[in-house]
Write a protein that holds these residues in place. Structure first.
Motif, PDB file in Angstrom:
ATOM      1  N   ALA A  40       0.831  -1.210   0.000  1.00 12.45           N
ATOM      2  CA  ALA A  40       0.000   0.000   0.000  1.00 12.45           C
ATOM      3  C   ALA A  40       0.863   1.257   0.000  1.00 12.45           C
ATOM      4  O   ALA A  40       0.597   2.215  -0.731  1.00 12.45           O
ATOM      5  CB  ALA A  40      -0.938  -0.008   1.202  1.00 12.45           C
TER       6      ALA A  40
ATOM      7  N   PHE B 124      -4.910   3.653   3.349  1.00 18.74           N
ATOM      8  CA  PHE B 124      -4.383   4.803   2.600  1.00 18.74           C
ATOM      9  C   PHE B 124      -3.768   5.831   3.550  1.00 18.74           C
ATOM     10  O   PHE B 124      -2.631   6.270   3.359  1.00 18.74           O
ATOM     11  CB  PHE B 124      -5.520   5.423   1.784  1.00 18.74           C
ATOM     12  CG  PHE B 124      -5.146   6.632   0.977  1.00 18.74           C
ATOM     13  CD1 PHE B 124      -4.429   6.502  -0.199  1.00 18.74           C
ATOM     14  CD2 PHE B 124      -5.543   7.900   1.368  1.00 18.74           C
ATOM     15  CE1 PHE B 124      -4.099   7.624  -0.970  1.00 18.74           C
ATOM     16  CE2 PHE B 124      -5.231   9.018   0.611  1.00 18.74           C
ATOM     17  CZ  PHE B 124      -4.501   8.880  -0.559  1.00 18.74           C
TER      18      PHE B 124
ATOM     19  N   GLN C 272       2.331   1.860  -3.423  1.00 15.87           N
ATOM     20  CA  GLN C 272       1.293   2.269  -4.374  1.00 15.87           C
ATOM     21  C   GLN C 272       0.929   3.737  -4.190  1.00 15.87           C
ATOM     22  O   GLN C 272       0.788   4.486  -5.163  1.00 15.87           O
ATOM     23  CB  GLN C 272       0.053   1.394  -4.221  1.00 15.87           C
ATOM     24  CG  GLN C 272       0.258  -0.032  -4.687  1.00 15.87           C
ATOM     25  CD  GLN C 272      -0.990  -0.868  -4.519  1.00 15.87           C
ATOM     26  OE1 GLN C 272      -2.070  -0.460  -4.926  1.00 15.87           O
ATOM     27  NE2 GLN C 272      -0.844  -2.042  -3.921  1.00 15.87           N
TER      28      GLN C 272
ATOM     29  N   MET D 162      -8.346   1.286  -2.434  1.00 19.77           N
ATOM     30  CA  MET D 162      -7.698   1.030  -1.158  1.00 19.77           C
ATOM     31  C   MET D 162      -8.593   1.512  -0.020  1.00 19.77           C
ATOM     32  O   MET D 162      -9.232   2.552  -0.136  1.00 19.77           O
ATOM     33  CB  MET D 162      -6.356   1.787  -1.142  1.00 19.77           C
ATOM     34  CG  MET D 162      -5.414   1.450  -0.028  1.00 19.77           C
ATOM     35  SD  MET D 162      -3.851   2.361  -0.209  1.00 19.77           S
ATOM     36  CE  MET D 162      -3.142   1.594  -1.663  1.00 19.77           C
ATOM     37  N   ASP D 163      -8.634   0.773   1.058  1.00 24.68           N
ATOM     38  CA  ASP D 163      -9.356   1.177   2.256  1.00 24.68           C
ATOM     39  C   ASP D 163      -8.801   2.505   2.756  1.00 24.68           C
ATOM     40  O   ASP D 163      -7.584   2.730   2.723  1.00 24.68           O
ATOM     41  CB  ASP D 163      -9.203   0.090   3.329  1.00 24.68           C
ATOM     42  CG  ASP D 163      -9.886   0.452   4.618  1.00 24.68           C
ATOM     43  OD1 ASP D 163     -11.117   0.281   4.697  1.00 24.68           O
ATOM     44  OD2 ASP D 163      -9.180   0.926   5.543  1.00 24.68           O
TER      45      ASP D 163
ATOM     46  N   ASN E 149      -7.806   7.348  -1.938  1.00 26.72           N
ATOM     47  CA  ASN E 149      -7.937   5.907  -1.724  1.00 26.72           C
ATOM     48  C   ASN E 149      -8.901   5.253  -2.711  1.00 26.72           C
ATOM     49  O   ASN E 149      -8.697   4.103  -3.109  1.00 26.72           O
ATOM     50  CB  ASN E 149      -8.374   5.615  -0.286  1.00 26.72           C
ATOM     51  CG  ASN E 149      -9.776   6.101  -0.002  1.00 26.72           C
ATOM     52  OD1 ASN E 149     -10.061   7.290  -0.096  1.00 26.72           O
ATOM     53  ND2 ASN E 149     -10.660   5.196   0.348  1.00 26.72           N
TER      54      ASN E 149
END
Length: 129
Positions: free
Chosen positions: A5, A39, A8, A34-35, A29
């Motif tokens: 994460a 994030f 990213q 992404m959650d 996010n």
């Protein structure tokens, strides 16, 4: 290449950074699939590790993220170097060529969300030319 994460989020910020007038608040996010907590934690880690600066949070009473502001985030020299070294991006490339290269690599490694972010950024950069 496996990106966590944190990587990213850093790559998405790097892509946006390549614009003449980056809008870091556009990195979110949702676009990264992404959650929100993942994030925000990634952003906190990136700032703590000095890859970015300018990330601000206002914690709620229970220490959960309440407000996370990325509008003033900028990559540090260390953050830029990290992305360029990991992806093999040549420093002498133009900003548009750097984004093209990242888009291609994201496609190769199956990072569709990052590829889409890069493609949208590249389209905006070309439109301004």
């Amino acid at each position: 290449m496996k990106l966590g994460a944190k990587e990213q989020v850093l790559l998405a910020l790097y892509i946006e950074y390549q614009k003449d007038l980056p809008d870091m608040a556009s990195v979110n996010n949702t676009d990264l699939n992404m959650d929100i907590d993942v994030f925000n934690t990634a952003l906190s880690k990136l700032q703590n590790e000095e890859y970015i600066r300018g990330f601000a949070t206002l914690a709620a009473d229970n220490n959960q993220f309440y407000v996370a502001d990325v509008s003033h985030v900028m990559l540090t020299k260390q953050g830029i170097d990290y992305v360029e070294n990991c992806f093999g991006i040549k420093k002498e490339l133009t900003s548009a060529d750097k984004v093209r290269y990242v888009v291609k690599q994201c496609g190769v490694y199956g990072y569709k969300a990052l590829k889409d972010i890069g493609a949208a950024c590249l389209a905006a950069m070309i439109e301004k030319m």
